[in-house]
Write a protein that holds these residues in place. Structure first.
Motif, mmCIF file in Angstrom:
data_model
loop_
_atom_site.group_PDB
_atom_site.id
_atom_site.type_symbol
_atom_site.label_atom_id
_atom_site.label_comp_id
_atom_site.label_asym_id
_atom_site.label_seq_id
_atom_site.Cartn_x
_atom_site.Cartn_y
_atom_site.Cartn_z
ATOM 1 N N GLN A 87 0.835 -1.196 0.000
ATOM 2 C CA GLN A 87 0.000 0.000 0.000
ATOM 3 C C GLN A 87 0.875 1.253 0.000
ATOM 4 O O GLN A 87 1.873 1.328 0.716
ATOM 5 C CB GLN A 87 -0.906 0.014 1.231
ATOM 6 C CG GLN A 87 -1.795 1.225 1.346
ATOM 7 C CD GLN A 87 -2.708 1.179 2.571
ATOM 8 O OE1 GLN A 87 -2.788 0.165 3.253
ATOM 9 N NE2 GLN A 87 -3.385 2.262 2.831
ATOM 10 N N ASP A 88 0.465 2.225 -0.797
ATOM 11 C CA ASP A 88 1.114 3.542 -0.811
ATOM 12 C C ASP A 88 0.004 4.559 -1.095
ATOM 13 O O ASP A 88 -0.292 4.858 -2.254
ATOM 14 C CB ASP A 88 2.206 3.580 -1.881
ATOM 15 C CG ASP A 88 3.040 4.841 -1.795
ATOM 16 O OD1 ASP A 88 2.796 5.674 -0.896
ATOM 17 O OD2 ASP A 88 3.940 5.006 -2.653
ATOM 18 N N THR A 89 -0.636 5.068 -0.038
ATOM 19 C CA THR A 89 -1.816 5.927 -0.204
ATOM 20 C C THR A 89 -1.726 7.188 0.651
ATOM 21 O O THR A 89 -1.075 7.209 1.693
ATOM 22 C CB THR A 89 -3.106 5.179 0.191
ATOM 23 O OG1 THR A 89 -2.979 4.719 1.539
ATOM 24 C CG2 THR A 89 -3.401 4.020 -0.728
ATOM 25 N N ASN A 123 -15.497 15.549 2.755
ATOM 26 C CA ASN A 123 -14.942 15.646 1.405
ATOM 27 C C ASN A 123 -13.548 15.031 1.441
ATOM 28 O O ASN A 123 -12.669 15.537 2.130
ATOM 29 C CB ASN A 123 -14.860 17.109 0.958
ATOM 30 C CG ASN A 123 -16.232 17.746 0.857
ATOM 31 O OD1 ASN A 123 -17.234 17.074 0.684
ATOM 32 N ND2 ASN A 123 -16.273 19.046 0.994
ATOM 33 N N ARG A 124 -13.366 13.954 0.701
ATOM 34 C CA ARG A 124 -12.095 13.213 0.716
ATOM 35 C C ARG A 124 -11.484 13.177 -0.681
ATOM 36 O O ARG A 124 -12.158 12.886 -1.658
ATOM 37 C CB ARG A 124 -12.328 11.791 1.199
ATOM 38 C CG ARG A 124 -11.086 10.902 1.110
ATOM 39 C CD ARG A 124 -11.314 9.533 1.684
ATOM 40 N NE ARG A 124 -11.403 9.669 3.130
ATOM 41 C CZ ARG A 124 -11.923 8.747 3.929
ATOM 42 N NH1 ARG A 124 -12.397 7.622 3.433
ATOM 43 N NH2 ARG A 124 -11.973 8.956 5.228
ATOM 44 N N GLU A 125 -10.177 13.438 -0.731
ATOM 45 C CA GLU A 125 -9.397 13.253 -1.947
ATOM 46 C C GLU A 125 -8.341 12.201 -1.633
ATOM 47 O O GLU A 125 -7.674 12.289 -0.605
ATOM 48 C CB GLU A 125 -8.729 14.561 -2.360
ATOM 49 C CG GLU A 125 -9.721 15.643 -2.723
ATOM 50 C CD GLU A 125 -9.057 16.990 -2.961
ATOM 51 O OE1 GLU A 125 -7.800 17.051 -2.977
ATOM 52 O OE2 GLU A 125 -9.790 17.964 -3.113
ATOM 53 N N THR A 134 -4.503 -1.753 -7.646
ATOM 54 C CA THR A 134 -5.801 -1.084 -7.482
ATOM 55 C C THR A 134 -5.602 0.227 -6.737
ATOM 56 O O THR A 134 -4.627 0.415 -6.015
ATOM 57 C CB THR A 134 -6.800 -1.972 -6.706
ATOM 58 O OG1 THR A 134 -6.261 -2.254 -5.419
ATOM 59 C CG2 THR A 134 -7.070 -3.264 -7.453
ATOM 60 N N ALA A 135 -6.549 1.145 -6.913
ATOM 61 C CA ALA A 135 -6.445 2.468 -6.294
ATOM 62 C C ALA A 135 -7.724 2.781 -5.528
ATOM 63 O O ALA A 135 -8.809 2.316 -5.878
ATOM 64 C CB ALA A 135 -6.213 3.524 -7.369
ATOM 65 N N PRO A 136 -7.617 3.596 -4.476
ATOM 66 C CA PRO A 136 -8.827 4.025 -3.770
ATOM 67 C C PRO A 136 -9.613 5.004 -4.641
ATOM 68 O O PRO A 136 -9.056 5.597 -5.566
ATOM 69 C CB PRO A 136 -8.277 4.725 -2.521
ATOM 70 C CG PRO A 136 -6.920 5.186 -2.902
ATOM 71 C CD PRO A 136 -6.414 4.178 -3.904
ATOM 72 N N PRO A 137 -10.910 5.186 -4.361
ATOM 73 C CA PRO A 137 -11.669 6.200 -5.098
ATOM 74 C C PRO A 137 -10.980 7.562 -4.926
ATOM 75 O O PRO A 137 -10.588 7.915 -3.817
ATOM 76 C CB PRO A 137 -13.037 6.197 -4.430
ATOM 77 C CG PRO A 137 -13.107 4.924 -3.648
ATOM 78 C CD PRO A 137 -11.700 4.525 -3.344
#
Length: 191
Positions: A87-89, A123-125, A134-137
């Motif tokens: 993971q790298d988020t 509000n999330r970025e 895969t990537a988060p929204p």
């Protein structure tokens, strides 16, 4: 535009509060509270694996009774997680909320615990990737229920150290209470 509005709202509230503060001290309600808080935490999982969380917030409240406060609040939270190979988020949340804060004891007590319940907008970025690419929204805008527990420790009649744990219950689904949990320490001024 939203940051300017919040800044103007807080500044305007401070001006009005100081103007009315002489009358408010004669009453046990009708007082204003301005609070600022911050928090930071970090964890290391290995040589190239870590997680950190940085947050700050501000609120303006008005006491409608000696123990009940209506509050407008803003929180800015950044979560960064890197677990080598998995993971790298980075998640950047901005939460705008209206809350009812219920003190459990009167202000005359030096330690004042309270509970908080409210409704807000999360509000999330998000950026980054998980294992297998895969990537988060990238953007999430969600109505959220605010749940909180806190404590004020008065150091003078006006100023207090404020510690708070707040959960942003995404979409009102109570099972998500532990997914957006935030801890803050800051200062409050009640006048």
């Amino acid at each position: 535009m939203v940051k300017n509005f919040i800044g103007q709202l807080i500044l305007g509230s401070i001006v009005v509060a100081f103007t009315l503060s002489t009358e408010a001290h004669a009453l046990s309600f009708g007082q204003f509270e301005v609070s600022f808080g911050f928090g930071y935490s970090t964890q290391r999982f290995g040589v190239d694996s870590y997680s950190w969380n940085m947050r700050w917030g501000a609120s303006v409240g008005y006491y409608i009774t000696p123990l009940t406060e209506l509050e407008l609040a803003f929180q800015d939270v950044t979560d960064r997680t890197k677990i080598s190979g998995f993971q790298d988020t980075t998640f950047h949340d901005r939460i705008y909320s209206g809350n009812v804060v219920q003190q459990l004891v009167p202000k005359s007590w030096p330690v004042q615990p309270y509970v908080k319940l409210g409704l807000g907008q999360l509000n999330r970025e998000a950026t980054g990737t998980y294992a297998l690419g895969t990537a988060p929204p990238t953007i999430l805008d969600s109505v959220t229920v605010i749940l909180g527990l806190g404590m004020r420790i008065y150091i003078t009649k006006i100023f207090a150290i404020r510690a708070e744990a707040t959960s942003y219950v995404q979409g009102g689904v109570i099972d998500t209470w532990d997914k957006n949990l935030s801890y803050n320490v800051g200062l409050s001024a009640v006048f």
